[in-house]
Design a protein around this motif. Structure first.
Motif, short mmCIF file in Angstrom:
data_model
loop_
_atom_site.label_atom_id
_atom_site.label_comp_id
_atom_site.label_asym_id
_atom_site.label_seq_id
_atom_site.Cartn_x
_atom_site.Cartn_y
_atom_site.Cartn_z
N PRO A 199 0.83 -1.21 0.00
CA PRO A 199 0.00 0.00 0.00
C PRO A 199 0.86 1.26 0.00
O PRO A 199 1.76 1.41 0.83
N ASN A 219 0.90 -0.17 -8.19
CA ASN A 219 0.65 -1.39 -7.45
C ASN A 219 0.64 -2.55 -8.45
O ASN A 219 0.24 -2.37 -9.61
N ASN A 268 -5.26 -8.52 -3.51
CA ASN A 268 -5.68 -7.12 -3.68
C ASN A 268 -6.52 -7.04 -4.95
O ASN A 268 -6.53 -7.97 -5.77
N GLU A 296 -7.05 -1.92 -2.00
CA GLU A 296 -6.37 -2.50 -0.84
C GLU A 296 -7.37 -3.28 0.02
O GLU A 296 -7.45 -3.11 1.23
#
Length: 445
Positions: free
Chosen positions: A135, A185, A212, A239
């Motif tokens: 994160p 991410n 995720n 997340e």
């Protein structure tokens, strides 16, 4: 055979109770999906509004016209190498971790054979995309700070540090003439990479060591988004690992959480991901040994060792369809050094199936929550438009029964007409390509 396996559960109160507490009937799953959806709304309204962080990624333009090899050639070729991060670096310093990454990248680059047509003009740095599976609070496409570590990482010295700056500095120290132009991410990279080939991709989901999900949202449906993106859409990194409400937690989940490095956090992930399912199974089997003599009068020594039963072995035992469960017996013998009779093997098989089924169905509920958010804002499914979920991760890829439980839960909760328009695509290892495409999309040149 299934009737025999079912009957064996009744002789073990630990197993019977565990199965009951792990049950995820449709009504319960609907409540989970609704709770996740509520957390999504809260997280989009204000920072910290819910369990789900709903992070802005600054990915407003997805790659579609990137001319890496022309419209026909698209991505001409890829070269990859898998490097495992040593355990000591997972709990070391930021300088050690990023130095290691830069050194391995330098080795990789040294062995490249770049065609003349792709060599850079004089004075230009190579730009790279950095897929980072933790994160991050991003302030732009190429900057962000770590919110918290997970997946067994507790790296020190990152407070307030820009992740991109850490890697850029490490690359410079190793003589690499490169810069990060896109920090994404790994789930965002999966969505972006899949979207390059299929414009109907609206979600990216990873179910592997951790889990995720991200999705394409409409910027006017995000209250906390102050600026207006040029395309009217942006990717939100949910997340979702941090979801914690109304989950079917057992004493084994609670004890595993208490012993974890991130106690009280990522409770949803701890019921779904590859890092944790095997450990839940080990704890259940240990109590069955202690209370019901599952493997005889003694408790196997190795069964008392945390994480001695991997999720891979748990899933292999769950997938064993032989009449006498030879695979279950073989794994128990190899991993735990026990000889298990057929009744014990059947009980073990049920433990494994209970854990895998719960994990798959809970993941399905999360996917439904996101699909329904997309539908609310776009009416894609109502208009007959196909919607694709790009999937990756070792647990999803290697274990078909987990996949089946997950997909069954999705179709169970959705209207039949909508369900027929949902497609799951396995996009193996595409997050790196997605990060590279986003780097190209956001090039300074």
């Amino acid at each position: 055979m299934s009737a025999v396996r079912s009957n064996s559960a009744s002789s073990c109160p630990v197993l019977t109770t565990f199965q009951k507490e792990c049950a995820t009937p449709s009504k319960f799953l609907r409540n989970v999906a609704d709770a996740i959806a509520e957390d999504m709304r809260a997280g989009l309204a204000v920072e910290g509004g819910g369990d789900l962080k709903m992070l802005l990624t600054y990915v407003d333009d997805l790659p579609s016209g990137v001319q890496l090899g022309g419209m026909k050639e698209r991505v001409i070729a890829t070269k990859s190498e898998t490097i495992s991060i040593p355990q000591e670096l997972k709990t070391g310093t930021s300088e050690e971790l990023f130095g290691f990454i830069a050194s391995k990248l330098a080795n990789f680059v040294a062995n490249e054979n770049i065609p003349v047509r792709f060599r850079l003009e004089q004075g230009r740095k190579r730009e790279i995309g950095f897929a980072f599976s933790f994160p991050v609070n991003q302030t732009s496409i190429d900057s962000g700070t770590v919110i918290n570590w997970c997946k067994g990482f507790t790296v020190s010295g990152m407070d307030g540090k820009n992740v991109v700056a850490c890697l850029n500095e490490a690359m410079e120290a190793h003589g690499l003439d490169m810069r990060v132009s896109a920090l994404v991410n790994d789930t965002v990279g999966t969505l972006a990479g899949a979207r390059y080939w299929d414009e109907d991709v609206m979600m990216g989901v990873i179910i592997g060591t951790g889990t995720n999900a991200c999705y394409v949202d409409q910027e006017n449906a995000i209250p906390k988004l102050q600026s207006i993106s040029s395309s009217g859409t942006t990717i939100i990194n949910t997340e979702w690992a941090g979801f914690s409400k109304i989950l079917p937690r057992t004493i084994f989940d609670q004890e595993m959480d208490e012993a974890s490095v991130n106690r009280g956090e990522h409770l949803y992930e701890k019921m779904i991901s590859g890092m944790h399912l095997g450990e839940i199974g080990r704890r259940v089997l240990l109590q069955m040994c202690e209370s019901s003599h599952l493997f005889g009068q003694s408790v196997p020594v190795k069964l008392s060792i945390p994480f001695s039963l991997s999720t891979m072995n748990l899933c292999k035992m769950q997938e064993d369809k032989t009449d006498d469960l030879l695979i279950v017996g073989s794994i128990l013998n190899k991993v735990l050094e026990v000889e298990a009779n057929l009744e014990a093997r059947m009980s073990v098989s049920q433990v494994c199936d209970t854990i895998v089924k719960r994990g798959g169905r809970l993941a399905g509920a999360g996917i439904v929550a996101i699909l329904e958010k997309i539908e609310k804002d776009t009416k894609r499914l109502s208009s007959g438009q196909r919607t694709v979920v790009a999937m990756d991760g070792g647990l999803y890829e290697n274990h078909p029964l987990f996949r089946q439980y997950m997909q069954d839960a999705v179709f169970e909760l959705l209207d039949d007409t909508f369900a027929s328009l949902i497609a799951f695509e396995h996009t193996k290892d595409v997050s790196g390509i997605g990060a590279a495409l986003l780097a190209a999309t956001n090039s300074i040149y």
